[in-house]
Motif scaffolding. Structure first.
Motif, PDB file in Angstrom:
ATOM      1  N   UNK A   3       7.593  -3.094  15.531  1.00  0.00           N
ATOM      2  CA  UNK A   3       7.050  -3.820  16.690  1.00  0.00           C
ATOM      3  C   UNK A   3       7.814  -3.458  17.952  1.00  0.00           C
ATOM      4  N   UNK A   4       9.130  -3.351  17.845  1.00  0.00           N
ATOM      5  CA  UNK A   4       9.926  -2.955  19.012  1.00  0.00           C
ATOM      6  C   UNK A   4       9.571  -1.528  19.449  1.00  0.00           C
ATOM      7  N   UNK A   5       9.308  -0.632  18.489  1.00  0.00           N
ATOM      8  CA  UNK A   5       8.886   0.727  18.842  1.00  0.00           C
ATOM      9  C   UNK A   5       7.528   0.704  19.529  1.00  0.00           C
TER      10      UNK A   5
ATOM     11  N   UNK B 141       6.561 -12.339  17.189  1.00  0.00           N
ATOM     12  CA  UNK B 141       7.370 -11.351  17.915  1.00  0.00           C
ATOM     13  C   UNK B 141       6.476 -10.359  18.640  1.00  0.00           C
ATOM     14  N   UNK B 142       5.438  -9.873  17.966  1.00  0.00           N
ATOM     15  CA  UNK B 142       4.518  -8.930  18.604  1.00  0.00           C
ATOM     16  C   UNK B 142       3.875  -9.559  19.836  1.00  0.00           C
ATOM     17  N   UNK B 143       3.478 -10.817  19.734  1.00  0.00           N
ATOM     18  CA  UNK B 143       2.896 -11.512  20.883  1.00  0.00           C
ATOM     19  C   UNK B 143       3.903 -11.601  22.032  1.00  0.00           C
ATOM     20  N   UNK B 144       5.128 -11.918  21.696  1.00  0.00           N
ATOM     21  CA  UNK B 144       6.163 -12.046  22.731  1.00  0.00           C
ATOM     22  C   UNK B 144       6.418 -10.719  23.439  1.00  0.00           C
ATOM     23  N   UNK B 145       6.297  -9.611  22.708  1.00  0.00           N
ATOM     24  CA  UNK B 145       6.553  -8.290  23.281  1.00  0.00           C
ATOM     25  C   UNK B 145       5.291  -7.631  23.826  1.00  0.00           C
ATOM     26  N   UNK B 146       4.156  -8.334  23.733  1.00  0.00           N
ATOM     27  CA  UNK B 146       2.915  -7.814  24.299  1.00  0.00           C
ATOM     28  C   UNK B 146       2.281  -6.705  23.489  1.00  0.00           C
ATOM     29  N   UNK B 147       2.546  -6.663  22.177  1.00  0.00           N
ATOM     30  CA  UNK B 147       1.965  -5.642  21.302  1.00  0.00           C
ATOM     31  C   UNK B 147       0.658  -6.178  20.733  1.00  0.00           C
ATOM     32  N   UNK B 148      -0.444  -5.469  20.955  1.00  0.00           N
ATOM     33  CA  UNK B 148      -1.751  -5.897  20.465  1.00  0.00           C
ATOM     34  C   UNK B 148      -1.909  -5.528  18.982  1.00  0.00           C
ATOM     35  N   UNK B 149      -2.590  -6.423  18.255  1.00  0.00           N
ATOM     36  CA  UNK B 149      -2.829  -6.235  16.824  1.00  0.00           C
ATOM     37  C   UNK B 149      -4.284  -6.547  16.520  1.00  0.00           C
ATOM     38  N   UNK B 150      -4.735  -6.091  15.364  1.00  0.00           N
ATOM     39  CA  UNK B 150      -6.083  -6.396  14.910  1.00  0.00           C
ATOM     40  C   UNK B 150      -6.124  -7.806  14.310  1.00  0.00           C
TER      41      UNK B 150
END
Length: 298
Positions: free
Chosen positions: A160-162, A195-204
């Motif tokens: 997720x950080x990547x 965590x993904x939401x906090x870092x702005x990473x979109x998911x399916x």
């Protein structure tokens, strides 16, 4: 809702069809390239450590309009056809068996992998893919090896950080079947989604696929029926369908026992009956690039 961020309604059914294992072998590359150029599938993801990754990357570079991602690879599942780490500047001994190749299964990987070695190899695979000519649109994980599903020991924080660093969306389904997985896996997944939401990473929203293996008695007709049934039961939101298309060649049959199944999957989204199901169910075909653009604009 992700669908609304992409310009659809909360009730719309959106589908990404992704071909995994691009770069694994020539038989897979040939089938995937044809499907991409025809627009039969949405995208593909490259196994950077594999022997045919360079050719897949050259195809990606020559066709920048197509959606190509990185298929982070930490397992090498076929007995006579192996690959290992691409990290050269920083050794990653905990990821290898006998100092040579990735392990065959996720459990072995999860038990022995050192997180710092995983971090080095994640970034090495992404950077090598880019150096070879890929402009990635998304990230996913071969065999789900970083999800922690075998032992509960996951490495998703690193991934997720990547994704946040490279501003790329991730194959991580938001909807979790809580009655399928142990409670500790469910809680871990919820924490990683947060965590993904906090870092702005979109998911399916959902991840779907056919049964992986070729089973005795499988025919193209019954596999097509299985696919049609999955498509008819898609839920509103963004779903990704994973397929593993390849041509049935001596090469492919020499690598694995599931060659016939991969040959069937190479035909499905070119099939008029599957196209009819997509139309009848009002399923909107989208791409990972749509998610990447929306993520970068959010």
């Amino acid at each position: 809702m992700l669908a609304e961020k992409l310009g659809y309604t909360a009730e719309d059914k959106l589908l990404i069809v992704n071909a995994d294992d691009f770069g694994m072998c020539q038989s897979a590359n040939a089938a995937i390239e044809k499907l991409l150029l025809e627009g039969a599938i949405s995208s593909a993801t490259v196994m950077v450590p594999c022997p045919w990754a360079k050719q897949a990357a050259a195809f990606s570079q020559a066709n920048p309009q197509l959606d190509i991602g990185i298929h982070l690879t930490f397992t090498s599942e076929w007995e006579g056809y192996k690959w290992g780490a691409v990290s050269r500047q920083h050794p990653v001994p905990s990821l290898l068996v006998g100092g040579l190749y990735f392990p065959e299964d996720c459990k072995t990987f999860e038990v022995q992998a050192d997180p710092e070695d995983v971090r080095k190899e994640v970034y090495a695979q992404i950077e090598q893919g880019i150096a070879l000519g890929i402009t990635p649109t998304h990230i996913d994980v071969h065999m789900g090896s970083l999800y922690g599903l075998a032992t509960g020991r996951d490495f998703l924080e690193i991934v997720i950080e990547a994704c946040a660093r490279y501003r790329l969306p991730l194959r991580l389904p938001r909807r979790i079947e809580e009655d399928v997985y142990p409670s500790e896996i469910v809680q871990m997944a919820k924490a990683r989604i947060q965590l993904a939401d906090e870092l702005g990473v979109f998911m399916i929203d959902d991840l779907v696929s056919l049964p992986y293996a070729y089973l005795e008695g499988d025919t193209y007709m019954n596999v097509r029926l299985q696919m049609a049934d999955i498509l008819r039961n898609l839920r509103p939101g963004v779903s990704e369908m994973i397929i593993h298309p390849a041509y049935v060649t001596d090469e492919l049959q020499g690598i694995m026992p599931h060659a016939q199944k991969r040959g069937m999957e190479a035909k499905l989204f070119r099939d008029e009956k599957i196209k009819q199901v997509l139309a009848q169910e009002h399923i909107h075909r989208i791409t990972w690039r749509d998610l990447m653009i929306a993520q970068r604009q959010s």
